[in-house]
Design a protein around this motif. Structure first.
Motif, PDB file in Angstrom:
ATOM      1  N   THR A 103       8.230 -15.466  -5.737  1.00 48.78           N
ATOM      2  CA  THR A 103       7.474 -14.530  -6.498  1.00 48.78           C
ATOM      3  C   THR A 103       6.368 -13.606  -6.277  1.00 48.78           C
ATOM      4  O   THR A 103       5.882 -12.417  -6.628  1.00 48.78           O
ATOM      5  CB  THR A 103       6.992 -15.311  -8.307  1.00 48.78           C
ATOM      6  N   SER A 104       5.572 -14.164  -4.892  1.00 52.41           N
ATOM      7  CA  SER A 104       4.745 -13.764  -4.900  1.00 52.41           C
ATOM      8  C   SER A 104       4.025 -14.181  -2.782  1.00 52.41           C
ATOM      9  O   SER A 104       4.577 -15.206  -2.876  1.00 52.41           O
ATOM     10  CB  SER A 104       3.382 -13.528  -5.306  1.00 52.41           C
ATOM     11  N   PRO A 105       3.264 -13.150  -1.967  1.00 56.61           N
ATOM     12  CA  PRO A 105       3.496 -14.113  -0.689  1.00 56.61           C
ATOM     13  C   PRO A 105       2.465 -15.192  -1.134  1.00 56.61           C
ATOM     14  O   PRO A 105       2.212 -16.020  -0.733  1.00 56.61           O
ATOM     15  CB  PRO A 105       2.532 -13.050  -0.262  1.00 56.61           C
ATOM     16  N   LEU A 106       1.189 -14.971  -1.811  1.00 58.01           N
ATOM     17  CA  LEU A 106       0.199 -16.228  -2.243  1.00 58.01           C
ATOM     18  C   LEU A 106       1.394 -17.701  -3.114  1.00 58.01           C
ATOM     19  O   LEU A 106       0.798 -18.559  -2.854  1.00 58.01           O
ATOM     20  CB  LEU A 106      -0.863 -15.479  -3.372  1.00 58.01           C
ATOM     21  N   ALA A 107       1.828 -17.396  -3.792  1.00 56.91           N
ATOM     22  CA  ALA A 107       3.005 -18.549  -4.296  1.00 56.91           C
ATOM     23  C   ALA A 107       3.673 -19.054  -3.573  1.00 56.91           C
ATOM     24  O   ALA A 107       4.145 -20.162  -4.142  1.00 56.91           O
ATOM     25  CB  ALA A 107       3.503 -17.988  -5.788  1.00 56.91           C
ATOM     26  N   LYS A 108       3.726 -18.387  -2.464  1.00 58.42           N
ATOM     27  CA  LYS A 108       4.760 -18.901  -1.425  1.00 58.42           C
ATOM     28  C   LYS A 108       4.471 -20.265  -0.914  1.00 58.42           C
ATOM     29  O   LYS A 108       4.400 -21.293  -0.523  1.00 58.42           O
ATOM     30  CB  LYS A 108       4.424 -18.142   0.162  1.00 58.42           C
ATOM     31  N   ARG A 109       2.845 -20.728  -0.956  1.00 53.76           N
ATOM     32  CA  ARG A 109       1.813 -22.000  -0.695  1.00 53.76           C
ATOM     33  C   ARG A 109       2.821 -22.710  -1.420  1.00 53.76           C
ATOM     34  O   ARG A 109       2.607 -24.139  -0.392  1.00 53.76           O
ATOM     35  CB  ARG A 109       0.617 -21.731  -0.892  1.00 53.76           C
ATOM     36  N   HIS A 110       3.462 -22.609  -2.571  1.00 51.89           N
ATOM     37  CA  HIS A 110       3.935 -23.993  -3.362  1.00 51.89           C
ATOM     38  C   HIS A 110       4.923 -24.592  -2.814  1.00 51.89           C
ATOM     39  O   HIS A 110       5.700 -25.485  -2.784  1.00 51.89           O
ATOM     40  CB  HIS A 110       3.920 -23.589  -4.627  1.00 51.89           C
ATOM     41  N   ASP A 111       5.920 -23.385  -1.874  1.00 57.04           N
ATOM     42  CA  ASP A 111       7.478 -24.001  -1.954  1.00 57.04           C
ATOM     43  C   ASP A 111       6.902 -24.772  -0.202  1.00 57.04           C
ATOM     44  O   ASP A 111       7.502 -24.413   0.396  1.00 57.04           O
ATOM     45  CB  ASP A 111       8.001 -22.976  -1.118  1.00 57.04           C
ATOM     46  N   LEU A 112       7.122 -25.974  -0.227  1.00 54.62           N
ATOM     47  CA  LEU A 112       6.883 -26.742   0.981  1.00 54.62           C
ATOM     48  C   LEU A 112       7.805 -27.846   0.767  1.00 54.62           C
ATOM     49  O   LEU A 112       8.398 -28.043  -0.619  1.00 54.62           O
ATOM     50  CB  LEU A 112       6.152 -27.335   1.020  1.00 54.62           C
TER      51      LEU A 112
END
Length: 445
Positions: A103-112
């Protein structure tokens, strides 16, 4: 982490002291691993063991974004969503994290490749991101688990309707079963001063869920005098529903599965109690066929306890096993409000008893910020009390989740994260003394 804990335990630490603390590069967190999602394939749900899938890992501290906060977690608790995550049912949660990450570059942190779980916390704010004005380092807080983006108009009447609404620690990463958690600042609420860290962490998810489901106009809109049938009335959700019914002038009809659980309901002040095990209700003849005679027997028993009245509201969460009975026993014009399906998602009921008696089925999911705030406010005022029964250290979270999975618990099961022992964090001893019996009620059974 030692410097952070020392600052929290010191009586004279200031906001400036917390703001100047160096953040560690990593912290301990309870995780599930993406490469293990098939580990329980072929096993019945009951045989899937959270002790095998939950890990205590050292993980990096996540980047702090706008409108967010990093919180040092003193204590957390186990909810059913933690169990679902740990047994990869009904789906592995990594799909949630992948979709959020897109959904966003910042939300990408959650995809681990790992998921830090947990949807409750009590702790201390360490850092706030740009745009946060209501909270500052050193604030003692609890967190509710609604994570929303609010970029769509749909969520601005009720944030639970936001298209990007997620449950933190279940559908997002960096949850509360850890030494540090990442939350949005609008998840934060003041920690009740008369409670210890583990007591303050226990109500969050279930208390707010029960408040919306039973009290809020978005749920059943309970009023004085209502008869409220509460399934699992001594459990995590039901124990708060029972308290809300009693505090709101309603009459809870508590359904439990043992005499020990019945005693807990009596201790809370309930009088109308049905021990479904002792009375041997069997709502299903076999896997495919329900037994209306058992619905009628159940309804007759309810009327014996209510002076001949049917229930106005059914507080539903078991789902498949009980839903047919719930629809049947509700009074004409009454409400069945459901927030879960712990016994199965495919509900079956006789629609004649719904449509011809003008009953309503209402879906209810967690709570918006206002509802969570009001539910926490009642805890802080000593009107509603934690139902904490047992607490585990962080490294035994797998066992805590196993207890909940096997229903070998009462109320809520807590987890100490940074707190070195139980009973710490109480700031208002006078108020605590007034409510100590209620606070310890579930511990004493």
């Amino acid at each position: 982490m030692k410097d952070i804990l020392d600052a929290i335990l010191a009586s004279d630490s200031t906001p400036a002291d917390f703001a100047h603390l160096a953040l560690p590069e990593s912290y301990r967190a309870v995780t599930v691993h993406k490469d293990e999602v098939e580990m329980f394939d072929g096993l019945p749900t009951r045989e899937k063991d959270p002790r095998k899938s939950l890990h205590l890992d050292e993980v990096p501290v996540p980047e702090l974004g706008p409108g967010e906060a990093l919180v040092a977690v003193m204590a957390s608790s186990v909810n059913y969503n933690s169990v679902w995550t740990s047994i990869f049912e009904p789906l592995p949660t990594f799909g949630f994290l992948e979709r959020y990450g897109r959904t966003s570059p910042l939300a990408k942190r959650h995809d681990l490749p790992y998921h830090i779980i947990g949807s409750d916390l009590a702790g201390v704010v360490l850092r706030t991101g740009p745009g946060v004005g209501a909270w500052r380092p050193g604030d003692e807080v609890v967190a509710h688990c609604l994570s929303v983006e609010l970029e769509s108009a749909d969520g601005h009447d009720d944030t639970m309707l936001d298209p990007e609404q997620r449950i933190w620690g279940f559908e997002t990463n960096f949850g509360g079963l850890a030494e540090i958690a990442l939350v949005k600042s609008n998840q934060l609420m003041p920690k009740p001063a008369h409670l210890s860290w583990e007591e303050a962490a226990a109500p969050g998810l279930v208390n707010s869920t029960a408040y919306r489901q039973l009290v809020s106009r978005n749920g059943a809109g309970m009023k004085q005098g209502d008869n409220v049938l509460i399934w699992g009335a001594s459990g995590g959700l039901g124990s708060y529903a029972t308290q809300f019914a009693l505090a709101g002038g309603a009459n809870p009809v508590c359904v439990v599965s043992s005499e020990k659980k019945a005693e807990l309901c009596r201790a809370m002040g309930a009088e109308a109690i049905i021990d479904r095990s002792a009375e041997d209700y069997r709502f299903w003849k076999d896997e495919h066929t329900q037994d209306p005679k058992e619905w009628k027997r159940f309804g007759k028993r309810i009327r014996e306890l209510t002076g001949g009245e049917d229930v106005d509201i059914v507080f539903e969460h078991p789902g498949r096993e009980t839903f047919g009975a719930s629809v049947y026993v509700t009074r004409k014009g009454g409400t069945i409000v459901t927030c879960a399906s712990t016994s199965g998602y495919l509900h079956s009921y006789d629609n004649r008893y719904l449509w011809m008696s003008l009953k309503r089925i209402v879906g209810s999911h967690f709570a918006n910020y206002r509802e969570a705030w009001e539910a926490n406010r009642l805890i802080a005022k000593g009107k509603i009390h934690p139902t904490l029964s047992k607490t585990y250290p962080l490294h035994e979270t797998g066992q805590a989740a196993h207890d909940v999975h096997r229903n070998a618990h009462q109320g809520k099961v807590g987890v100490l994260c940074l707190a070195p022992r139980e009973g710490m964090g109480v700031r208002d001893e006078e108020k605590r003394a007034k409510h100590i019996d209620a606070i310890n009620r579930f511990r004493n059974v």
